[in-house]
Design a protein around this motif. Structure first.
Motif, PDB file in Angstrom:
ATOM      1  N   THR A  78      51.712  11.688  59.604  1.00 33.43           N
ATOM      2  CA  THR A  78      51.335  13.156  58.896  1.00 33.43           C
ATOM      3  C   THR A  78      51.844  13.369  57.457  1.00 33.43           C
ATOM      4  OG1 THR A  78      53.396  13.845  60.012  1.00 33.43           O
ATOM      5  CG2 THR A  78      51.228  14.351  61.182  1.00 33.43           C
ATOM      6  N   LYS A  79      52.752  12.364  57.157  1.00 30.83           N
ATOM      7  CA  LYS A  79      53.280  12.720  55.573  1.00 30.83           C
ATOM      8  C   LYS A  79      52.659  11.596  54.903  1.00 30.83           C
ATOM      9  CE  LYS A  79      58.021  13.901  57.133  1.00 30.83           C
ATOM     10  NZ  LYS A  79      59.445  13.425  57.362  1.00 30.83           N
ATOM     11  N   PHE A  80      51.603  10.887  54.967  1.00 29.50           N
ATOM     12  CA  PHE A  80      50.650  10.076  54.326  1.00 29.50           C
ATOM     13  C   PHE A  80      50.132  11.065  53.153  1.00 29.50           C
ATOM     14  CE2 PHE A  80      46.413   8.451  53.072  1.00 29.50           C
ATOM     15  CZ  PHE A  80      46.873   7.326  52.305  1.00 29.50           C
ATOM     16  N   ASP A  81      50.377  10.488  51.835  1.00 27.70           N
ATOM     17  CA  ASP A  81      49.833  11.303  50.881  1.00 27.70           C
ATOM     18  C   ASP A  81      49.303  10.135  49.912  1.00 27.70           C
ATOM     19  OD1 ASP A  81      49.495  12.850  48.443  1.00 27.70           O
ATOM     20  OD2 ASP A  81      51.216  13.965  48.552  1.00 27.70           O
ATOM     21  N   ALA A  82      48.086  10.294  49.809  1.00 27.11           N
ATOM     22  CA  ALA A  82      47.435   9.109  48.990  1.00 27.11           C
ATOM     23  C   ALA A  82      47.737   9.337  47.554  1.00 27.11           C
ATOM     24  CB  ALA A  82      45.984   9.146  49.300  1.00 27.11           C
ATOM     25  N   ALA A  83      47.839  10.526  47.097  1.00 27.42           N
ATOM     26  CA  ALA A  83      48.288  10.871  45.508  1.00 27.42           C
ATOM     27  C   ALA A  83      49.553  10.266  45.375  1.00 27.42           C
ATOM     28  CB  ALA A  83      47.750  12.302  45.376  1.00 27.42           C
ATOM     29  N   VAL A  86      49.351   6.488  45.069  1.00 27.25           N
ATOM     30  CA  VAL A  86      48.857   6.073  43.745  1.00 27.25           C
ATOM     31  C   VAL A  86      49.572   6.397  42.426  1.00 27.25           C
ATOM     32  CG1 VAL A  86      46.701   5.932  42.403  1.00 27.25           C
ATOM     33  CG2 VAL A  86      46.612   6.064  44.850  1.00 27.25           C
ATOM     34  N   SER A  87      50.330   7.513  42.430  1.00 28.81           N
ATOM     35  CA  SER A  87      51.091   7.903  41.543  1.00 28.81           C
ATOM     36  C   SER A  87      52.205   6.971  41.266  1.00 28.81           C
ATOM     37  CB  SER A  87      51.754   9.164  41.465  1.00 28.81           C
ATOM     38  OG  SER A  87      50.641  10.352  41.755  1.00 28.81           O
ATOM     39  N   LEU A  88      52.993   6.582  42.532  1.00 27.23           N
ATOM     40  CA  LEU A  88      53.822   5.562  42.534  1.00 27.23           C
ATOM     41  C   LEU A  88      53.656   4.199  42.005  1.00 27.23           C
ATOM     42  CD1 LEU A  88      56.966   4.798  43.327  1.00 27.23           C
ATOM     43  CD2 LEU A  88      55.928   4.053  45.510  1.00 27.23           C
ATOM     44  N   VAL A  89      52.371   3.924  42.398  1.00 29.79           N
ATOM     45  CA  VAL A  89      51.854   2.555  41.764  1.00 29.79           C
ATOM     46  C   VAL A  89      51.940   2.657  40.466  1.00 29.79           C
ATOM     47  CG1 VAL A  89      49.667   1.325  41.610  1.00 29.79           C
ATOM     48  CG2 VAL A  89      50.439   1.786  43.838  1.00 29.79           C
ATOM     49  N   LYS A  90      51.312   3.843  39.550  1.00 30.39           N
ATOM     50  CA  LYS A  90      51.157   3.932  38.349  1.00 30.39           C
ATOM     51  C   LYS A  90      52.664   4.135  37.754  1.00 30.39           C
ATOM     52  CE  LYS A  90      47.424   5.619  36.295  1.00 30.39           C
ATOM     53  NZ  LYS A  90      46.250   6.379  35.984  1.00 30.39           N
ATOM     54  N   GLU A 328      62.498   3.362  44.604  1.00 28.13           N
ATOM     55  CA  GLU A 328      63.393   3.377  43.402  1.00 28.13           C
ATOM     56  C   GLU A 328      63.174   1.959  42.497  1.00 28.13           C
ATOM     57  OE1 GLU A 328      67.084   3.741  45.464  1.00 28.13           O
ATOM     58  OE2 GLU A 328      66.803   5.801  45.857  1.00 28.13           O
ATOM     59  N   ARG A 329      62.840   0.863  43.280  1.00 25.58           N
ATOM     60  CA  ARG A 329      62.896  -0.418  42.551  1.00 25.58           C
ATOM     61  C   ARG A 329      61.606  -0.359  41.884  1.00 25.58           C
ATOM     62  NH1 ARG A 329      66.362  -0.919  46.450  1.00 25.58           N
ATOM     63  NH2 ARG A 329      68.018  -2.542  46.518  1.00 25.58           N
ATOM     64  N   LEU A 330      60.518   0.087  42.477  1.00 31.99           N
ATOM     65  CA  LEU A 330      59.402   0.117  41.668  1.00 31.99           C
ATOM     66  C   LEU A 330      59.468   0.971  40.488  1.00 31.99           C
ATOM     67  CD1 LEU A 330      56.870   0.466  44.856  1.00 31.99           C
ATOM     68  CD2 LEU A 330      57.440  -1.367  43.511  1.00 31.99           C
TER      69      LEU A 330
END
Ligand code: H79
Length: 429
Positions: A78-83, A86-90, A328-330
Protein backbone atom coordinates in the motif's frame (compact mmCIF):
# COMPACT_ATOMS: atom_id res chain seq x y z
CA UNK A 1 28.26 -31.29 -60.65
CA UNK A 2 31.47 -30.04 -59.16
CA UNK A 3 30.99 -26.57 -60.68
CA UNK A 4 27.40 -26.56 -59.43
CA UNK A 5 28.59 -27.24 -55.89
CA UNK A 6 31.19 -24.51 -56.13
CA UNK A 7 28.63 -22.06 -57.48
CA UNK A 8 26.23 -22.95 -54.69
CA UNK A 9 28.85 -22.62 -51.98
CA UNK A 10 30.08 -19.28 -53.28
CA UNK A 11 26.49 -18.07 -53.44
CA UNK A 12 25.94 -19.20 -49.87
CA UNK A 13 29.08 -17.38 -48.82
CA UNK A 14 27.75 -14.03 -50.01
CA UNK A 15 24.15 -14.53 -48.90
CA UNK A 16 23.51 -13.99 -45.21
CA UNK A 17 22.25 -17.08 -43.40
CA UNK A 18 18.49 -16.86 -42.85
CA UNK A 19 18.93 -16.57 -39.11
CA UNK A 20 21.40 -13.71 -39.20
CA UNK A 21 20.23 -10.83 -37.05
CA UNK A 22 20.50 -7.35 -38.49
CA UNK A 23 19.63 -4.80 -35.81
CA UNK A 24 17.27 -2.06 -36.99
CA UNK A 25 18.59 1.52 -37.13
CA UNK A 26 16.43 2.29 -34.08
CA UNK A 27 18.08 -0.59 -32.25
CA UNK A 28 21.58 0.67 -33.05
CA UNK A 29 20.57 4.13 -31.84
CA UNK A 30 19.19 2.59 -28.64
CA UNK A 31 22.52 0.84 -28.05
CA UNK A 32 24.27 4.21 -28.22
CA UNK A 33 21.73 5.68 -25.81
CA UNK A 34 22.26 2.71 -23.50
CA UNK A 35 26.02 3.14 -23.45
CA UNK A 36 25.73 6.88 -22.90
CA UNK A 37 23.34 6.29 -19.97
CA UNK A 38 25.95 4.33 -17.96
CA UNK A 39 23.92 3.99 -14.75
CA UNK A 40 20.64 2.25 -13.96
CA UNK A 41 18.61 0.89 -11.05
CA UNK A 42 17.93 -2.84 -10.82
CA UNK A 43 14.78 -3.69 -8.85
CA UNK A 44 14.07 -7.18 -7.54
CA UNK A 45 10.54 -7.14 -6.25
CA UNK A 46 8.09 -9.96 -5.88
CA UNK A 47 5.90 -11.85 -3.42
CA UNK A 48 9.06 -13.41 -1.94
CA UNK A 49 9.71 -10.04 -0.27
CA UNK A 50 7.01 -11.00 2.27
CA UNK A 51 9.40 -13.56 3.77
CA UNK A 52 12.33 -11.12 3.76
CA UNK A 53 14.81 -13.80 2.79
CA UNK A 54 15.74 -13.05 -0.80
CA UNK A 55 14.26 -14.06 -4.16
CA UNK A 56 15.55 -17.63 -4.01
CA UNK A 57 13.59 -18.48 -0.85
CA UNK A 58 11.22 -20.90 -2.63
CA UNK A 59 14.12 -23.00 -3.86
CA UNK A 60 16.32 -22.61 -0.79
CA UNK A 61 13.64 -23.57 1.73
CA UNK A 62 12.18 -26.23 -0.59
CA UNK A 63 8.74 -24.61 -0.42
CA UNK A 64 6.13 -26.54 -2.45
CA UNK A 65 3.95 -24.58 -4.90
CA UNK A 66 0.89 -25.06 -2.67
CA UNK A 67 2.65 -23.41 0.29
CA UNK A 68 4.25 -20.69 -1.82
CA UNK A 69 0.83 -19.73 -3.13
CA UNK A 70 0.01 -18.45 0.37
CA UNK A 71 2.41 -15.54 -0.17
CA UNK A 72 0.47 -13.39 -2.70
CA UNK A 73 -2.52 -12.95 -0.32
CA UNK A 74 -0.02 -11.42 2.14
CA UNK A 75 1.53 -9.08 -0.41
CA UNK A 76 -0.14 -5.68 -0.12
CA UNK A 77 2.29 -2.86 -0.99
CA UNK A 78 0.00 0.00 0.00
CA UNK A 79 2.99 2.34 0.38
CA UNK A 80 4.19 1.79 -3.20
CA UNK A 81 4.58 5.16 -4.93
CA UNK A 82 5.89 4.98 -8.49
CA UNK A 83 6.61 8.72 -8.54
CA UNK A 84 8.76 8.37 -5.44
CA UNK A 85 10.76 5.49 -6.92
CA UNK A 86 11.38 7.27 -10.20
CA UNK A 87 12.31 10.49 -8.39
CA UNK A 88 14.85 8.52 -6.35
CA UNK A 89 16.27 7.11 -9.56
CA UNK A 90 16.68 10.63 -10.90
CA UNK A 91 18.24 11.85 -7.66
CA UNK A 92 20.75 8.99 -7.94
CA UNK A 93 21.73 10.15 -11.41
CA UNK A 94 20.41 6.96 -12.96
CA UNK A 95 18.96 6.91 -16.46
CA UNK A 96 17.01 3.65 -16.52
CA UNK A 97 15.30 1.02 -14.42
CA UNK A 98 15.37 -2.75 -14.90
CA UNK A 99 12.62 -4.37 -12.82
CA UNK A 100 11.57 -7.99 -12.36
CA UNK A 101 8.41 -8.62 -14.39
CA UNK A 102 8.80 -12.28 -13.37
CA UNK A 103 11.53 -13.92 -11.29
CA UNK A 104 12.22 -17.65 -10.95
CA UNK A 105 9.07 -18.14 -8.82
CA UNK A 106 7.12 -17.45 -12.02
CA UNK A 107 4.94 -14.78 -10.37
CA UNK A 108 3.97 -12.02 -12.80
CA UNK A 109 4.26 -8.56 -11.24
CA UNK A 110 1.91 -7.32 -13.96
CA UNK A 111 -1.63 -7.98 -15.18
CA UNK A 112 -1.17 -11.05 -17.36
CA UNK A 113 -4.19 -12.44 -19.17
CA UNK A 114 -2.40 -15.76 -19.71
CA UNK A 115 -2.31 -16.81 -16.08
CA UNK A 116 -3.83 -15.85 -12.76
CA UNK A 117 -0.41 -16.27 -11.12
CA UNK A 118 -0.03 -12.50 -11.12
CA UNK A 119 -0.26 -9.46 -8.90
CA UNK A 120 -3.73 -8.37 -10.04
CA UNK A 121 -5.41 -11.76 -9.64
CA UNK A 122 -3.71 -13.06 -6.50
CA UNK A 123 -2.91 -10.16 -4.18
CA UNK A 124 -5.17 -7.90 -2.10
CA UNK A 125 -3.39 -4.96 -3.76
CA UNK A 126 -4.89 -5.95 -7.15
CA UNK A 127 -2.98 -3.27 -9.07
CA UNK A 128 -0.50 -3.58 -11.92
CA UNK A 129 2.65 -2.05 -10.42
CA UNK A 130 4.55 -2.33 -13.70
CA UNK A 131 1.92 -0.24 -15.43
CA UNK A 132 2.13 2.44 -12.75
CA UNK A 133 5.92 2.38 -12.95
CA UNK A 134 5.95 2.46 -16.77
CA UNK A 135 3.62 5.48 -16.84
CA UNK A 136 5.79 7.31 -14.32
CA UNK A 137 9.01 6.44 -16.15
CA UNK A 138 7.60 7.79 -19.39
CA UNK A 139 6.51 10.93 -17.56
CA UNK A 140 9.92 11.53 -15.96
CA UNK A 141 12.06 10.47 -18.95
CA UNK A 142 13.50 7.28 -17.47
CA UNK A 143 13.75 4.16 -19.65
CA UNK A 144 12.20 0.96 -18.33
CA UNK A 145 13.57 -2.54 -18.92
CA UNK A 146 11.99 -5.78 -17.76
CA UNK A 147 13.92 -8.62 -16.13
CA UNK A 148 12.14 -11.79 -17.19
CA UNK A 149 13.09 -15.25 -15.97
CA UNK A 150 13.26 -18.13 -18.44
CA UNK A 151 13.39 -20.42 -15.45
CA UNK A 152 10.06 -21.02 -13.71
CA UNK A 153 9.62 -22.89 -10.40
CA UNK A 154 5.82 -22.59 -10.49
CA UNK A 155 4.62 -23.35 -14.01
CA UNK A 156 3.62 -27.02 -14.47
CA UNK A 157 4.86 -27.08 -18.08
CA UNK A 158 8.40 -26.11 -17.11
CA UNK A 159 9.31 -29.73 -17.68
CA UNK A 160 11.65 -31.58 -17.81
CA UNK A 161 12.97 -29.66 -14.81
CA UNK A 162 16.38 -28.08 -14.70
CA UNK A 163 19.04 -27.91 -12.02
CA UNK A 164 16.92 -25.90 -9.56
CA UNK A 165 13.34 -25.79 -8.29
CA UNK A 166 13.12 -29.55 -7.87
CA UNK A 167 11.22 -29.53 -4.58
CA UNK A 168 8.03 -27.76 -5.55
CA UNK A 169 5.75 -30.79 -5.59
CA UNK A 170 4.66 -30.37 -9.20
CA UNK A 171 3.56 -33.50 -11.11
CA UNK A 172 6.40 -35.10 -13.05
CA UNK A 173 4.99 -34.21 -16.44
CA UNK A 174 4.49 -31.14 -18.62
CA UNK A 175 4.66 -29.78 -22.15
CA UNK A 176 7.87 -27.84 -22.71
CA UNK A 177 6.73 -26.08 -25.88
CA UNK A 178 3.47 -25.06 -24.22
CA UNK A 179 5.63 -23.40 -21.55
CA UNK A 180 7.65 -21.55 -24.20
CA UNK A 181 4.41 -20.40 -25.88
CA UNK A 182 3.23 -19.11 -22.51
CA UNK A 183 6.48 -17.25 -21.95
CA UNK A 184 6.37 -15.70 -25.42
CA UNK A 185 2.79 -14.66 -24.64
CA UNK A 186 3.89 -12.85 -21.49
CA UNK A 187 6.70 -11.17 -23.41
CA UNK A 188 4.16 -10.05 -26.00
CA UNK A 189 2.01 -8.54 -23.22
CA UNK A 190 5.01 -6.72 -21.76
CA UNK A 191 5.96 -5.23 -25.11
CA UNK A 192 2.38 -4.32 -26.04
CA UNK A 193 0.71 -2.93 -22.94
CA UNK A 194 3.42 -0.78 -21.32
CA UNK A 195 4.42 1.73 -23.99
CA UNK A 196 7.99 2.05 -25.11
CA UNK A 197 10.22 -0.45 -23.32
CA UNK A 198 14.02 -0.16 -23.09
CA UNK A 199 14.58 -3.88 -23.38
CA UNK A 200 14.30 -7.33 -21.88
CA UNK A 201 16.87 -8.73 -19.43
CA UNK A 202 16.60 -12.52 -19.46
CA UNK A 203 17.89 -14.78 -16.72
CA UNK A 204 17.69 -18.49 -15.84
CA UNK A 205 18.76 -19.99 -19.18
CA UNK A 206 21.55 -21.68 -17.21
CA UNK A 207 18.98 -23.82 -15.40
CA UNK A 208 18.70 -25.94 -18.57
CA UNK A 209 21.70 -25.16 -20.78
CA UNK A 210 20.98 -28.01 -23.19
CA UNK A 211 17.23 -27.34 -23.63
CA UNK A 212 15.67 -26.04 -26.84
CA UNK A 213 14.79 -22.54 -25.62
CA UNK A 214 13.65 -21.41 -29.09
CA UNK A 215 15.41 -18.12 -28.44
CA UNK A 216 15.39 -17.03 -32.11
CA UNK A 217 11.59 -17.03 -32.04
CA UNK A 218 11.39 -15.08 -28.78
CA UNK A 219 14.04 -12.59 -29.88
CA UNK A 220 12.30 -12.06 -33.24
CA UNK A 221 9.01 -11.46 -31.45
CA UNK A 222 10.62 -8.76 -29.31
CA UNK A 223 12.41 -7.06 -32.17
CA UNK A 224 9.28 -7.19 -34.35
CA UNK A 225 7.12 -5.63 -31.64
CA UNK A 226 9.66 -2.99 -30.58
CA UNK A 227 12.77 -2.81 -32.79
CA UNK A 228 14.55 -0.45 -30.39
CA UNK A 229 14.11 -2.77 -27.38
CA UNK A 230 17.48 -4.19 -26.36
CA UNK A 231 17.81 -7.87 -25.55
CA UNK A 232 20.32 -9.16 -23.04
CA UNK A 233 20.51 -12.65 -21.58
CA UNK A 234 22.37 -13.53 -18.38
CA UNK A 235 23.59 -16.91 -19.66
CA UNK A 236 27.20 -16.14 -18.75
CA UNK A 237 28.38 -16.92 -22.30
CA UNK A 238 29.39 -14.77 -25.25
CA UNK A 239 26.23 -13.16 -26.64
CA UNK A 240 23.97 -15.33 -28.78
CA UNK A 241 22.59 -14.28 -32.17
CA UNK A 242 19.84 -11.70 -31.76
CA UNK A 243 21.12 -10.16 -28.52
CA UNK A 244 21.94 -6.47 -28.21
CA UNK A 245 23.99 -6.18 -25.05
CA UNK A 246 26.02 -8.39 -22.74
CA UNK A 247 25.77 -8.40 -18.98
CA UNK A 248 28.05 -9.54 -16.19
CA UNK A 249 26.57 -10.44 -12.82
CA UNK A 250 28.57 -9.42 -9.75
CA UNK A 251 31.73 -8.93 -11.82
CA UNK A 252 33.25 -6.27 -14.01
CA UNK A 253 33.49 -7.45 -17.64
CA UNK A 254 36.15 -10.13 -17.82
CA UNK A 255 36.24 -10.45 -14.02
CA UNK A 256 35.95 -14.00 -12.79
CA UNK A 257 35.31 -13.61 -9.09
CA UNK A 258 31.87 -15.23 -9.40
CA UNK A 259 31.95 -18.95 -10.11
CA UNK A 260 29.41 -18.68 -12.95
CA UNK A 261 31.67 -16.14 -14.74
CA UNK A 262 34.64 -18.46 -15.00
CA UNK A 263 34.08 -18.97 -18.75
CA UNK A 264 32.55 -15.55 -19.46
CA UNK A 265 34.41 -13.83 -22.31
CA UNK A 266 33.88 -10.16 -23.16
CA UNK A 267 32.18 -9.72 -26.55
CA UNK A 268 31.70 -6.73 -28.83
CA UNK A 269 28.22 -5.58 -27.78
CA UNK A 270 27.45 -2.83 -25.24
CA UNK A 271 28.29 -4.05 -21.74
CA UNK A 272 26.57 -3.89 -18.39
CA UNK A 273 27.54 -5.11 -14.95
CA UNK A 274 25.11 -5.56 -12.07
CA UNK A 275 25.73 -5.62 -8.34
CA UNK A 276 23.84 -5.51 -5.05
CA UNK A 277 24.11 -2.91 -2.25
CA UNK A 278 24.10 -5.54 0.49
CA UNK A 279 24.40 -9.24 -0.44
CA UNK A 280 20.84 -9.84 -1.58
CA UNK A 281 18.86 -9.08 -4.74
CA UNK A 282 15.35 -9.55 -3.35
CA UNK A 283 14.55 -7.97 0.04
CA UNK A 284 16.46 -9.68 2.86
CA UNK A 285 15.64 -8.36 6.32
CA UNK A 286 18.70 -9.96 7.96
CA UNK A 287 21.31 -8.77 5.49
CA UNK A 288 23.00 -5.70 6.96
CA UNK A 289 26.25 -5.92 5.01
CA UNK A 290 25.92 -2.70 3.06
CA UNK A 291 28.62 -1.53 0.72
CA UNK A 292 29.69 2.05 1.38
CA UNK A 293 28.83 4.89 -0.97
CA UNK A 294 32.54 5.05 -1.77
CA UNK A 295 32.63 1.39 -2.79
CA UNK A 296 29.56 1.87 -4.96
CA UNK A 297 30.95 4.98 -6.67
CA UNK A 298 34.15 3.01 -7.30
CA UNK A 299 32.12 0.22 -8.88
CA UNK A 300 30.34 2.70 -11.16
CA UNK A 301 33.61 4.36 -12.15
CA UNK A 302 35.43 1.07 -12.70
CA UNK A 303 32.52 -0.16 -14.81
CA UNK A 304 32.77 2.99 -16.98
CA UNK A 305 36.52 2.40 -17.23
CA UNK A 306 35.70 -1.09 -18.54
CA UNK A 307 33.27 0.43 -21.06
CA UNK A 308 30.33 -0.95 -19.13
CA UNK A 309 27.11 0.34 -17.57
CA UNK A 310 26.47 -0.16 -13.89
CA UNK A 311 23.09 -1.60 -12.89
CA UNK A 312 22.82 -1.22 -9.13
CA UNK A 313 20.18 -3.24 -7.29
CA UNK A 314 17.61 -2.58 -4.60
CA UNK A 315 15.12 -5.09 -3.20
CA UNK A 316 12.08 -3.09 -2.02
CA UNK A 317 10.15 -4.18 1.05
CA UNK A 318 6.74 -5.88 0.82
CA UNK A 319 4.99 -2.63 1.76
CA UNK A 320 6.39 -0.98 -1.39
CA UNK A 321 9.07 1.15 0.25
CA UNK A 322 12.79 1.22 -0.42
CA UNK A 323 14.74 0.98 2.83
CA UNK A 324 16.73 4.08 3.91
CA UNK A 325 20.08 2.23 3.80
CA UNK A 326 19.54 1.96 0.04
CA UNK A 327 17.97 5.33 -0.72
CA UNK A 328 20.62 7.24 1.28
CA UNK A 329 23.42 5.62 -0.68
CA UNK A 330 21.67 6.24 -3.98
CA UNK A 331 21.28 9.94 -3.18
CA UNK A 332 24.94 10.20 -2.17
CA UNK A 333 26.07 8.62 -5.44
CA UNK A 334 23.79 11.11 -7.20
CA UNK A 335 25.55 13.93 -5.36
CA UNK A 336 28.92 12.75 -6.64
CA UNK A 337 27.50 12.43 -10.15
CA UNK A 338 26.10 15.94 -10.15
CA UNK A 339 29.65 17.25 -9.77
CA UNK A 340 31.45 14.58 -11.80
CA UNK A 341 28.86 13.23 -14.23
CA UNK A 342 30.66 14.63 -17.26
CA UNK A 343 33.37 12.01 -16.69
CA UNK A 344 30.78 9.17 -16.73
CA UNK A 345 27.73 9.91 -18.92
CA UNK A 346 28.30 9.63 -22.64
CA UNK A 347 31.84 8.38 -22.16
CA UNK A 348 33.55 5.24 -23.40
CA UNK A 349 36.53 3.39 -22.02
CA UNK A 350 39.59 5.69 -22.05
CA UNK A 351 43.01 5.23 -23.65
CA UNK A 352 44.65 3.73 -20.56
CA UNK A 353 43.36 0.28 -19.58
CA UNK A 354 41.90 -0.15 -16.06
CA UNK A 355 44.60 -0.26 -13.38
CA UNK A 356 44.77 -0.78 -9.66
CA UNK A 357 45.06 3.01 -9.06
CA UNK A 358 41.98 3.77 -11.15
CA UNK A 359 40.61 3.97 -14.68
CA UNK A 360 40.26 6.32 -17.61
CA UNK A 361 37.16 7.29 -19.58
CA UNK A 362 36.90 9.54 -22.61
CA UNK A 363 34.51 11.64 -24.62
CA UNK A 364 35.66 13.36 -27.80
CA UNK A 365 38.97 15.06 -27.11
CA UNK A 366 38.64 14.82 -23.35
CA UNK A 367 40.23 12.07 -21.31
CA UNK A 368 39.11 11.65 -17.72
CA UNK A 369 41.64 10.14 -15.33
CA UNK A 370 39.89 8.72 -12.26
CA UNK A 371 42.19 8.46 -9.25
CA UNK A 372 40.52 5.86 -7.03
CA UNK A 373 43.45 4.43 -5.11
CA UNK A 374 46.50 6.57 -5.84
CA UNK A 375 48.64 7.04 -2.76
CA UNK A 376 51.37 9.04 -4.52
CA UNK A 377 51.13 12.63 -5.69
CA UNK A 378 52.51 11.82 -9.12
CA UNK A 379 51.01 9.42 -11.65
CA UNK A 380 52.86 8.19 -14.74
CA UNK A 381 50.75 7.37 -17.81
CA UNK A 382 51.75 6.00 -21.20
CA UNK A 383 51.68 8.39 -24.17
CA UNK A 384 48.17 9.62 -24.92
CA UNK A 385 46.62 9.86 -28.40
CA UNK A 386 47.15 13.66 -28.51
CA UNK A 387 49.09 16.53 -26.92
CA UNK A 388 47.57 17.87 -23.70
CA UNK A 389 46.28 21.45 -23.93
CA UNK A 390 44.72 21.65 -20.47
CA UNK A 391 44.69 19.55 -17.30
CA UNK A 392 42.30 20.38 -14.45
CA UNK A 393 40.18 19.01 -11.65
CA UNK A 394 36.40 19.26 -11.90
CA UNK A 395 36.43 22.36 -9.64
CA UNK A 396 38.60 24.07 -12.25
CA UNK A 397 41.88 23.85 -10.28
CA UNK A 398 44.80 23.41 -12.70
CA UNK A 399 46.77 20.17 -12.55
CA UNK A 400 50.53 20.24 -13.17
CA UNK A 401 51.62 17.90 -15.91
CA UNK A 402 54.64 17.02 -17.96
CA UNK A 403 54.82 15.31 -21.35
CA UNK A 404 57.86 13.63 -22.82
CA UNK A 405 58.47 11.05 -25.52
CA UNK A 406 58.08 8.46 -22.81
CA UNK A 407 54.61 9.49 -21.66
CA UNK A 408 52.74 11.78 -19.29
CA UNK A 409 53.23 12.72 -15.65
CA UNK A 410 50.40 14.22 -13.60
CA UNK A 411 50.87 15.83 -10.21
CA UNK A 412 47.75 15.78 -8.04
CA UNK A 413 48.41 16.98 -4.49
CA UNK A 414 46.76 14.81 -1.83
CA UNK A 415 45.21 17.89 -0.24
CA UNK A 416 42.89 18.52 -3.20
CA UNK A 417 41.64 14.95 -3.52
CA UNK A 418 37.98 13.92 -3.50
CA UNK A 419 37.60 11.06 -0.98
CA UNK A 420 35.29 9.27 -3.45
CA UNK A 421 37.16 9.72 -6.74
CA UNK A 422 39.41 12.53 -7.93
CA UNK A 423 38.82 13.19 -11.62
CA UNK A 424 41.50 14.88 -13.72
CA UNK A 425 40.23 16.14 -17.06
CA UNK A 426 42.84 16.17 -19.82
CA UNK A 427 41.94 18.08 -22.95
CA UNK A 428 43.81 16.75 -25.95
CA UNK A 429 44.70 18.63 -29.09
O1 H79 B 1 18.16 -12.23 -10.26
C1 H79 B 1 19.35 -12.34 -9.52
C2 H79 B 1 19.55 -13.71 -9.01
O2 H79 B 1 18.39 -14.26 -8.40
C3 H79 B 1 19.91 -14.46 -10.26
N1 H79 B 1 20.56 -13.47 -11.11
C4 H79 B 1 20.55 -12.22 -10.41
C5 H79 B 1 20.54 -11.05 -11.35
C6 H79 B 1 20.75 -15.58 -9.95
N2 H79 B 1 20.39 -16.75 -10.17
N3 H79 B 1 21.35 -17.58 -9.84
N4 H79 B 1 22.33 -16.90 -9.39
C7 H79 B 1 21.99 -15.63 -9.43
C8 H79 B 1 23.55 -17.51 -8.97
C9 H79 B 1 23.30 -18.92 -8.66
C10 H79 B 1 23.83 -19.90 -9.45
C11 H79 B 1 23.55 -21.25 -9.10
FE1 H79 B 1 23.83 -22.78 -10.29
C12 H79 B 1 22.33 -21.88 -9.29
C13 H79 B 1 24.43 -22.13 -8.48
C14 H79 B 1 23.77 -23.37 -8.37
C15 H79 B 1 22.45 -23.20 -8.85
C16 H79 B 1 23.63 -22.27 -12.26
C17 H79 B 1 23.27 -23.58 -12.09
C18 H79 B 1 24.94 -22.10 -11.88
C19 H79 B 1 25.39 -23.34 -11.43
C20 H79 B 1 24.36 -24.22 -11.58
Amino acid sequence: MKTGCLLLSSLLAVLPAAAEYRPAAANLAARQWFQDARFGLFIHWGVYSVLGDGEWVMNNRKIPVEEYEKLPPQFNPTKFDAAEWVSLVKAAGMRYITITSKHHDGFAMFDSKLTDWDIVDRTPYKKDVLKMLADECHKQGIKLFFYHSHLDWHHPDYYPRGRTGRNTGRPESGEWYRYLDFMDGEIRELLTNYGEIGGIWFDGWWDKPTADWRLEKTYKLIHDLQPAALIGNNHHRLPFEGEDFQMFEKDLPGGKTAEFNKDAQVGKLPLETCETINKAWGYNQNDQQYKSTRELVHYLVRAAGHNANFLLNVGPRPDGTIQPEFSERLREIGGWLRANGESIYGTRQGPVAPRDWGVTTQKGKKVYVHLLKLEDEVLALPKLPGKITRAALVNGAKVEYGETNLGVLLKVPLAGRDPLDTVVTLELQ
